[in-house]
Design a protein around this motif. Structure first.
Motif: not given
Ligand code: SF4
Ligand code: SF4
Length: 279
Positions: A233-242
């Motif tokens: 399971i890969k958790l991806i941190r929200y980042r605002p780029y793009g």
């Protein structure tokens, strides 16, 4: 010979599956997620011509009612993508599976195989089947990075030549998924169970969002209850780029708090997940 619209090819990527891989991004996606980092991959160009005068390198021109991109003049400034009001790009190459294999041959000593992403690459399943068959003949592997919109079960021959799928589960709550991606998640949840049952689920990806703690936790809980320790399971941190304005208005222009993100990882592990990676 089948063809597909290619947004771009990255010859070497170590973030699109295990090892060094060639990553191929196909154009068009049925979802429109709030946090999409490459919204220019969502739609096919409608040849409106709006972007043409904005190209500082004269790499774009209208020819017989269609926008023509001259790759040799392009300086990759991305002005055209920023101008386009249709979530599209004029820089799309229609490539055959053999042309993609030619690109792979240039780097084959340095990569383990290919990962096809998007957009949503499963909008072109027959092309993938043909391409993956040719990759297999080279003794290399083929992975799919998918949002789960198209049912994998409907493409058994593709499954035979595909080595694994990295599946996005954007939300397990159907109503929230509809808001977030502008589409329901019934096929996504069916795909999650199906891919697990045929041992083709390489990874499940969950983007953790600011301002939606309850939904983040529910998605993690539901995914772990189905997958258990059977897939990464890969958790991806929200980042605002793009991210486009609609997403920034809803999610904000700051990344998800790091401590909360780490808490989500501990939460997944406490529920019985196996390998959990956070990026
Ligand atoms: S990225 Fe677009 S605007 Fe920029 S040079 Fe290339 S075609 Fe022109
Ligand atoms: S890329 Fe966008 S702005 Fe340019 S011609 Fe296509 S749809 Fe129009």
């Amino acid at each position: 010979m089948l063809f597909a619209p290619v947004n771009r090819i990255i010859p070497f990527s170590n973030v699109d599956g295990p090892g060094n891989r060639m990553a191929i991004f196909l154009q068009s996606c049925p979802f429109q997620c709030w946090y999409c980092h490459n919204p220019e991959t969502i739609n096919m160009c409608i040849h409106c011509g709006i972007c043409v005068p904005g190209c500082p390198s004269k790499a774009l021109a209208m020819t017989h009612g269609k926008v023509h991109w001259d790759e040799s003049l392009c300086e990759q400034c991305d002005s055209c993508i920023k101008i386009c009001p249709h979530l599209a790009s004029p820089k799309i190459l229609t490539m055959s599976s053999d042309e993609v294999i030619d690109k792979l041959s240039e780097v084959s000593s340095f990569v383990r195989g290919i990962t096809v992403s998007g957009g949503e690459c499963m909008m072109h399943p027959e092309f993938l089947e043909e391409l993956f068959g040719k990759v297999k003949a080279l003794n290399m592997t083929s992975l799919i990075d998918s949002n789960g919109f198209v049912r994998f079960e409907d493409y058994p021959r593709l499954m035979d030549v595909c080595d694994g799928v990295m599946l996005d589960v954007k939300a397990t709550d159907p109503k929230f998924h509809q808001q977030l991606a502008k589409h329901d998640n019934a096929s996504v949840m069916d795909n999650l169970r199906y891919l697990l049952s045929v041992n083709k689920l390489t990874e499940v990806r969950i983007v953790c969002l600011p301002r939606f703690d309850e939904q983040n936790r529910k998605t993690i809980e539901d995914v772990v209850s189905i997958v258990k320790d059977q897939a990464r399971i890969k958790l991806i941190r929200y980042r605002p780029y793009g991210v486009r304005k609609e997403g920034l208005d809803i999610l904000g222009s700051a990344s998800l708090d790091e401590e909360l993100f780490l808490e989500y990882r501990r939460y997944a592990q406490s529920l019985g997940a196996g390998e959990v990676v956070s990026v």
